[in-house]
Design a protein around this motif. Structure first.
Motif, PDB file in Angstrom:
ATOM      1  N   ASN A 129       1.151  -1.067   0.123  1.00 41.42           N
ATOM      2  CA  ASN A 129      -0.054  -0.085  -0.002  1.00 41.42           C
ATOM      3  C   ASN A 129       0.603   2.077   0.150  1.00 41.42           C
ATOM      4  N   GLU A 131       0.755   3.934  -1.569  1.00 41.67           N
ATOM      5  CA  GLU A 131       0.098   5.607  -2.297  1.00 41.67           C
ATOM      6  C   GLU A 131      -0.446   5.414  -0.602  1.00 41.67           C
ATOM      7  N   GLN A 132      -0.712   4.513   0.049  1.00 43.62           N
ATOM      8  CA  GLN A 132      -1.817   4.627   1.408  1.00 43.62           C
ATOM      9  C   GLN A 132      -1.924   6.187   1.970  1.00 43.62           C
ATOM     10  N   PRO A 133      -1.961   6.934   1.998  1.00 45.69           N
ATOM     11  CA  PRO A 133      -1.234   8.045   3.007  1.00 45.69           C
ATOM     12  C   PRO A 133      -0.787   8.580   3.930  1.00 45.69           C
ATOM     13  N   TYR A 134      -1.789   7.189   5.242  1.00 43.60           N
ATOM     14  CA  TYR A 134       0.023   7.150   5.862  1.00 43.60           C
ATOM     15  C   TYR A 134       0.974   6.236   5.672  1.00 43.60           C
ATOM     16  N   CYS A 135       1.303   5.376   4.779  1.00 47.02           N
ATOM     17  CA  CYS A 135       2.301   5.155   4.569  1.00 47.02           C
ATOM     18  C   CYS A 135       2.972   6.184   3.784  1.00 47.02           C
ATOM     19  N   ARG A 136       3.031   7.246   3.203  1.00 47.16           N
ATOM     20  CA  ARG A 136       3.086   8.369   2.228  1.00 47.16           C
ATOM     21  C   ARG A 136       4.369   8.797   3.225  1.00 47.16           C
ATOM     22  N   ILE A 137       3.411   9.297   4.277  1.00 48.31           N
ATOM     23  CA  ILE A 137       3.309  10.251   5.679  1.00 48.31           C
ATOM     24  C   ILE A 137       4.105  10.174   6.021  1.00 48.31           C
ATOM     25  N   TYR A 164       6.162   3.237  -7.333  1.00 49.35           N
ATOM     26  CA  TYR A 164       7.119   4.096  -5.841  1.00 49.35           C
ATOM     27  C   TYR A 164       8.185   3.575  -5.998  1.00 49.35           C
TER      28      TYR A 164
END
Length: 166
Positions: A129, A131-137, A164
């Protein structure tokens, strides 16, 4: 990292046998979200693994990691042997003495009594995941920091087939 043979996401330290992710997230089971690491001590030491552990998270916040709050997010080392316990306590004492953080280290050093493997969808979460926001941030910056600081100890891997890039 070279010497790390297997990493499994799961839960430990609680009172409910074989808890689900949803149960652990309530904070009522007493479990912490953890990873169990199988490693070759001829290639990488327990001490080196602890150096990584203390580099990629904040060991000074009680029951919290970044935006995640609850006992399931506590900083904890579950040891398998008395030798691991001694090494963990020594590393913590050395870090406290060095005053790397402004606050005291609250990492628990606790004997492992049981480890429960996380559900399939919860394993390799970042890889599945990205691209999931939690992963990115939250996660991506930690991965970048880890790779930068421990580049010389990483296994060489063939280029992955995803879009990615960290």
């Amino acid at each position: 990292m070279r010497g790390v043979e297997k990493v499994v996401s799961g839960y430990s330290g609680g009172s409910v046998p074989n808890p689900s992710y949803q149960e652990v997230c309530t904070g009522t089971t007493g479990h912490a979200e953890v990873v169990q690491i199988t490693f070759d001590p001829q290639i990488i030491s327990f001490r080196e693994l602890l150096e990584v552990f203390f580099t990629i998270h904040d060991p000074t916040t009680l029951n919290r990691q970044g935006p995640d709050v609850g006992t399931q997010y506590r900083s904890v080392i579950f040891y398998h042997t008395q030798e691991q316990k001694a090494v963990a306590q020594e590393v913590i004492a050395r870090l406290e003495e060095a005053k790397i953080w402004d606050a005291p280290i609250v990492t628990e050093v606790t004997p492992l009594t049981a480890f429960y493997t996380a559900e399939e969808y919860h394993r390799e979460y970042f890889e599945r995941n990205p691209e999931q926001p939690y992963c990115r941030i939250v996660i991506a910056p930690k991965v970048v920091k880890f790779r930068k600081q421990f580049l010389a100890k990483l296994k060489s891997r063939p280029q992955q087939q995803n879009n990615y890039i960290l």
